[in-house]
Scaffold this active site. Structure first.
Site, PDB file in Angstrom:
ATOM      1  N   ARG A  63      32.917  10.824 125.886  1.00  0.00           N
ATOM      2  CA  ARG A  63      32.755  10.707 124.789  1.00  0.00           C
ATOM      3  C   ARG A  63      32.891  12.459 123.862  1.00  0.00           C
ATOM      4  O   ARG A  63      32.567  12.585 123.129  1.00  0.00           O
ATOM      5  CB  ARG A  63      30.851  11.494 124.666  1.00  0.00           C
ATOM      6  CG  ARG A  63      30.208  10.153 125.278  1.00  0.00           C
ATOM      7  CD  ARG A  63      29.514  10.003 125.331  1.00  0.00           C
ATOM      8  NE  ARG A  63      28.247  10.986 126.616  1.00  0.00           N
ATOM      9  CZ  ARG A  63      27.848  11.589 127.025  1.00  0.00           C
ATOM     10  NH1 ARG A  63      26.793  11.592 125.748  1.00  0.00           N
ATOM     11  NH2 ARG A  63      27.486  13.103 127.915  1.00  0.00           N
ATOM     12  N   LEU A 117      34.702  11.564 121.112  1.00  0.00           N
ATOM     13  CA  LEU A 117      34.568  11.665 119.597  1.00  0.00           C
ATOM     14  C   LEU A 117      33.470  12.761 119.306  1.00  0.00           C
ATOM     15  O   LEU A 117      33.148  13.093 118.151  1.00  0.00           O
ATOM     16  CB  LEU A 117      34.551   9.883 119.425  1.00  0.00           C
ATOM     17  CG  LEU A 117      34.659  10.007 117.970  1.00  0.00           C
ATOM     18  CD1 LEU A 117      35.409  10.452 116.954  1.00  0.00           C
ATOM     19  CD2 LEU A 117      34.233   8.562 116.859  1.00  0.00           C
ATOM     20  N   SER A 133       8.802  11.755 121.198  1.00  0.00           N
ATOM     21  CA  SER A 133      10.224  12.459 121.926  1.00  0.00           C
ATOM     22  C   SER A 133       9.769  14.149 120.805  1.00  0.00           C
ATOM     23  O   SER A 133       9.610  13.925 119.529  1.00  0.00           O
ATOM     24  CB  SER A 133      10.953  12.292 122.352  1.00  0.00           C
ATOM     25  OG  SER A 133      11.889  11.180 120.373  1.00  0.00           O
ATOM     26  N   ARG A 173      26.149   8.870 117.970  1.00  0.00           N
ATOM     27  CA  ARG A 173      24.685   9.171 119.053  1.00  0.00           C
ATOM     28  C   ARG A 173      25.008   7.910 120.393  1.00  0.00           C
ATOM     29  O   ARG A 173      25.428   6.687 120.013  1.00  0.00           O
ATOM     30  CB  ARG A 173      23.963   8.906 118.149  1.00  0.00           C
ATOM     31  CG  ARG A 173      22.429   7.897 119.989  1.00  0.00           C
ATOM     32  CD  ARG A 173      21.027   8.655 119.280  1.00  0.00           C
ATOM     33  NE  ARG A 173      20.773   7.913 120.081  1.00  0.00           N
ATOM     34  CZ  ARG A 173      20.131   8.444 121.233  1.00  0.00           C
ATOM     35  NH1 ARG A 173      20.758   9.526 121.796  1.00  0.00           N
ATOM     36  NH2 ARG A 173      18.934   7.818 121.954  1.00  0.00           N
ATOM     37  N   CYS A 174      25.506   8.180 121.437  1.00  0.00           N
ATOM     38  CA  CYS A 174      26.113   6.859 122.641  1.00  0.00           C
ATOM     39  C   CYS A 174      25.061   7.171 123.265  1.00  0.00           C
ATOM     40  O   CYS A 174      23.666   7.662 123.698  1.00  0.00           O
ATOM     41  CB  CYS A 174      26.850   7.654 123.861  1.00  0.00           C
ATOM     42  SG  CYS A 174      28.585   8.165 122.612  1.00  0.00           S
ATOM     43  N   ASP A 204       6.550   1.243 123.075  1.00  0.00           N
ATOM     44  CA  ASP A 204       7.461   1.090 122.272  1.00  0.00           C
ATOM     45  C   ASP A 204       8.396  -0.364 121.848  1.00  0.00           C
ATOM     46  O   ASP A 204       8.862  -0.263 123.074  1.00  0.00           O
ATOM     47  CB  ASP A 204       9.077   2.406 121.919  1.00  0.00           C
ATOM     48  CG  ASP A 204       8.297   3.416 121.974  1.00  0.00           C
ATOM     49  OD1 ASP A 204       6.752   3.577 120.741  1.00  0.00           O
ATOM     50  OD2 ASP A 204       8.665   4.596 121.612  1.00  0.00           O
ATOM     51  N   GLU A 250      15.707  -7.121 117.314  1.00  0.00           N
ATOM     52  CA  GLU A 250      17.131  -7.129 117.372  1.00  0.00           C
ATOM     53  C   GLU A 250      17.747  -8.194 117.945  1.00  0.00           C
ATOM     54  O   GLU A 250      18.601  -9.029 118.882  1.00  0.00           O
ATOM     55  CB  GLU A 250      18.032  -5.597 117.982  1.00  0.00           C
ATOM     56  CG  GLU A 250      18.106  -5.825 119.145  1.00  0.00           C
ATOM     57  CD  GLU A 250      18.614  -4.138 119.707  1.00  0.00           C
ATOM     58  OE1 GLU A 250      18.084  -3.295 118.502  1.00  0.00           O
ATOM     59  OE2 GLU A 250      19.147  -4.382 120.526  1.00  0.00           O
ATOM     60  N   CYS A 298      11.779   0.091 114.680  1.00  0.00           N
ATOM     61  CA  CYS A 298      12.499   0.744 113.855  1.00  0.00           C
ATOM     62  C   CYS A 298      13.534  -0.169 113.223  1.00  0.00           C
ATOM     63  O   CYS A 298      14.704  -0.836 114.269  1.00  0.00           O
ATOM     64  CB  CYS A 298      12.704   2.152 114.218  1.00  0.00           C
ATOM     65  SG  CYS A 298      12.958   2.388 115.812  1.00  0.00           S
ATOM     66  N   HIS A 313      16.402  10.590 110.526  1.00  0.00           N
ATOM     67  CA  HIS A 313      18.234  10.137 111.339  1.00  0.00           C
ATOM     68  C   HIS A 313      18.466  11.318 110.714  1.00  0.00           C
ATOM     69  O   HIS A 313      20.085  11.604 110.703  1.00  0.00           O
ATOM     70  CB  HIS A 313      18.529   8.736 111.466  1.00  0.00           C
ATOM     71  CG  HIS A 313      18.062   8.720 112.677  1.00  0.00           C
ATOM     72  ND1 HIS A 313      16.576   7.585 112.412  1.00  0.00           N
ATOM     73  CD2 HIS A 313      19.019   8.330 113.900  1.00  0.00           C
ATOM     74  CE1 HIS A 313      16.755   7.239 113.649  1.00  0.00           C
ATOM     75  NE2 HIS A 313      17.864   7.500 114.095  1.00  0.00           N
TER      76      HIS A 313
HETATM   77 ZN   LIG Z   1      12.352   4.340 116.757  1.00  0.00          ZN
END
Ligand SMILES: [Zn+2]
Length: 750
Positions: free
Chosen positions: A16, A18, A431, A513-514, A597, A603, A641, A692
């Site tokens: 990681r 990058l 979180s 973000r990974c 959640d 998706e 989301c 974000h």
């Molecule tokens: Zn969310």
């Protein structure tokens, strides 16, 4: 002769690199030169690695500092006016991605049905496009200086416009095609002048249901671009061309790539429609999953193409860019040998492509070792006793009621009586900041430097701190903060049977973000409670309602690498049963509000509308299976989301969660319209803080968003919450923003 090709390599780096370089640059700890040096070193390493694997056609411009759709917006000069004053190209680029104090970030959404997020281009009526070709040209030259003539990758104009958002009423982004095509033509001419023989033009929308406007746009765009410079390999993936086969094969381009992993059934139709002057690139190695390729099966598929079009017009490739695959299985020292023998990451997938190509060129015997190893692994995998658990299969086959005991109206009364919450109740999505201390403590615990008692004491202190902060801020429904969790899927997978974990299996989710998706290799079950300890501890610290936090079955499925030896619906049902057991354990312990959640439900939607119904049926049922066992006065929340909800509103309503929180602030509450138009029956928390972005929204901003929400949703159905979890934010921003959020709710109540 048949050639091997790659369509894109993971950008982030095996370690990681990058991500680390980006975050250091954003913090101001390092300068742009250091960032670009790291990026350049990654590109050079990845090119070398593809060359060493024996890949004949290696891509360039597949690398991106943040996102390839954002790169394309910069390439064609689609810079939203609010960023116009930023002269420094790096600052401009990252401002568009991440926002500034003065200008909110551009929207982000999922790349087709993957868990990769792209930045949504914004277009205005009368939009002017202009070419800034620096990046593709520089990367092409960079590779050439290393002795490699690459095939540049460009996101095609029709997909770019199809993914873009019109910022003016009445504008269809496709109307802007005539202004965009000359910019692409100019780019292609410059790439040809640099020496590029081919260009890979990605048009993944060709695997979707296309409007007449999109179809016409393809014909217009490629009539010009097909002869504007290098030969065009039109690249499709993630699904079959189906009714777009005729359109696609007739476009005046030099070649076509099709995904034969997701859609092997399209091969014959494409072969019979493919004109004799076009090459065909067959994607037979899965770019999106981690299972080893059955080389004999893949060879048979490639052989059918060979029989039809011969060796000279054939390329062998992964199904799509390897962007969605971890980098290198060799770095996995923690997996047992049996499991490891079933897997292939990006590097190994290149070896598979090379072996298949060699077998086509010289016969299977020329790649004997690779084929024998593949065959042995596939046979052992099928027969392994680790995969099949008869008790789990038997339980999943039982019928379980999916409806709650009472309808929402009844449940609502009982929940109101139990919790006595004010109007516009406030909460967060779950979180709290995963600070350096939290990550260091977890790392120390995993290394054995910190013992269990020491780690637990640390987590208790962090949890208590979070509870006190929420009480002081005046939030109504609290969360424990999830300091014990690394990731919302990994945390559960680690405690479920049937899951395995990699050490370095990172894939890019967005920007820096990974995620490290778990591997679901076998039947799934829950040996013991997973979240009870921390939820109960947090609940014991306060008189206010403490929300239990779970990840839903569809999201766990969607964000994992899933086994391919049984239908996804079956694997999802097994996970749903495990979550159901956890929900009931939380309820028994007195946790009266439980959030399950499902950010990934949307998706998972198939790319073609004809396939939606079947998916939504099992996906919604798996959520209901997890949620339906509780009493009326237990309040079930869900969270979603980064999705367009309009097209799946009936399914969201069928989930029948008592409260849903959704991401809306980036879209200025536009996403909420779907709920209001549909008359969504249950309660809703529209996000009022784009988490974000490091920007702290003011109370006035949040109030304006809530008032906009209240125009379409009854006020007594509204909750006030951020867009998403707060793990990536820092405490000062969190406290400031949540103070504004609580003040917003109080102002609305007044
Ligand atoms: Zn969310």
């Amino acid at each position: 002769m048949t050639r091997s090709a790659n369509l894109g390599f993971p950008r982030i780096g095996l370690h990681r690199e990058l991500k680390k370089a980006l975050e250091s640059y954003w913090k101001g700890d390092s300068d742009a030169a250091a960032l670009h040096a790291t990026a350049g070193a990654l590109r050079a390493r990845h090119w070398a690695l593809q060359h060493e694997a024996g890949i004949d056609i290696i891509p360039s411009n597949d690398f991106s500092l943040y996102d390839h759709v954002l790169d394309t917006a910069v390439l064609v000069g689609a810079i939203p006016p609010r960023f116009a004053g930023i002269a420094d190209p790096d600052q401009l680029y990252f401002a568009m991605a991440r926002g500034t104090d003065a200008a909110p970030a551009m929207e982000m959404t999922k790349w087709f049905d993957t868990n990769y997020h792209f930045i949504v281009p914004e277009l205005h009526a009368g939009q002017n496009f202009s070419l800034t070709p620096d990046k593709p040209l520089a990367h092409y030259r960079e590779a050439r200086a290393l002795g490699l003539a690459t095939r540049p990758v460009i996101l095609g104009p029709v997909t770019f416009l199809s993914l873009a958002k019109a910022k003016d009423d009445g504008l269809d982004p496709l109307d802007l095609l005539d202004g965009l095509v000359p910019v692409y033509a100019d780019l292609f001419a410059r790439l040809a002048a640099e020496g590029a023989e081919w260009v890979q033009v990605d048009e993944p929308v060709l695997a979707l249901d296309l409007s007449d406007g999109q179809k016409a746009a393809f014909e217009t765009a490629y009539a010009r671009l097909g002869k504007a410079g290098p030969k065009v390999l039109l690249t499709t993936y993630f699904g079959a061309l189906r009714d777009n086969t005729g359109l696609t094969t007739a476009l005046p381009v030099a070649g076509l790539h099709i995904d034969l992993v997701r859609a092997p059934e399209q091969l014959d139709a494409v072969l019979s429609a493919l004109p004799a002057d076009k090459i065909l690139s067959v994607g037979v190695v899965d770019g999106r999953n981690i299972w080893r390729t059955d080389l004999d099966a893949a060879l048979a598929l490639v052989g059918r193409a060979w029989d039809s079009i011969g060796p000279d017009r054939l390329e062998i490739a992964p199904s799509c860019s390897l962007l969605h695959s971890p980098v290198d299985l060799d770095a996995e020292t923690g997996l047992d040998a049996e499991l490891k023998s079933w897997l292939a990451f990006a590097r190994q997938k290149l070896d598979e492509v090379a072996a298949l190509t060699l077998a086509m060129q010289q016969g299977r015997g020329a790649a004997k070792a690779a084929f024998e190893a593949s065959a042995a692994s596939i046979a052992a995998h099928k027969a392994s006793a680790r995969i099949h658990k008869p008790a789990v299969v038997a339980r999943a086959a039982q019928s379980i009621a999916l409806d709650r005991a009472s309808p929402f109206a009844t449940r609502r009364q009982r929940q109101r009586a139990r919790f006595g919450l004010p109007a516009y109740p406030t909460t967060t999505i779950g979180s709290f900041p995963q600070t350096r201390e939290v990550r260091e403590a977890r790392a120390a615990f995993r290394k054995g430097v910190l013992d269990q008692a020491g780690y637990d004491a640390f987590l208790e202190a962090e949890t208590e701190k979070a509870v006190r902060i929420q009480e002081e801020l005046g939030l109504d429904v609290l969360v424990h903060g999830e300091f014990e969790r690394n990731d919302m899927v990994e945390y559960f997978g680690e405690q479920l049977d049937g899951f395995a974990f990699t050490r370095n299996g990172w894939v890019q989710s967005y920007g820096s973000r990974c995620v490290k998706p778990p591997v679901i290799y076998g039947d799934v079950s829950r040996p013991a409670p997973m979240t009870l300890r921390w939820s109960s501890f947090a609940a014991s610290l306060t008189d206010r309602p403490m929300k239990g936090m779970l990840t839903g079955p569809v999201t766990i499925l969607q964000w994992s690498f899933v086994r391919v030896d049984q239908p996804r619906s079956q694997t999802c049902r097994q996970i749903g049963l495990a979550i159901r057991d956890e929900v009931l354990d939380l309820e028994k312990a007195g946790i009266g509000i439980i959030q399950i959640d499902e950010p990934a439900l949307r998706e998972g939607l198939p790319l073609r509308q004809a396939d939606w119904g079947a998916y939504l049926r099992w996906a919604v049922d798996c959520f209901r299976l997890a949620a339906s066992g509780v009493a009326d006065d237990t309040q079930i929340h869900t969270h979603m989301c980064y999705a367009e909800f309009n097209d799946i509103m009936p399914a969201i309503a069928e989930m029948d969660a008592d409260v849903i929180s959704i991401e809306t602030s980036r879209s200025d509450m536009e996403l909420l319209e779907a709920f209001s138009t549909f008359n969504y029956p249950n309660e809703i928390g529209p996000g009022v803080w784009d988490i974000h972005s490091p920007r702290v929204p003011g109370q006035a901003d949040m109030e304006a968003l809530m008032r906009k929400a209240a125009e379409g949703i009854p006020a007594d159905h509204l909750w006030v919450n951020p867009d998403c979890g707060l793990k990536t934010r820092a405490w000062p921003e969190v406290k400031a923003s949540l103070a504004h959020l609580v003040a917003t709710a109080r102002a609305l109540r007044a």
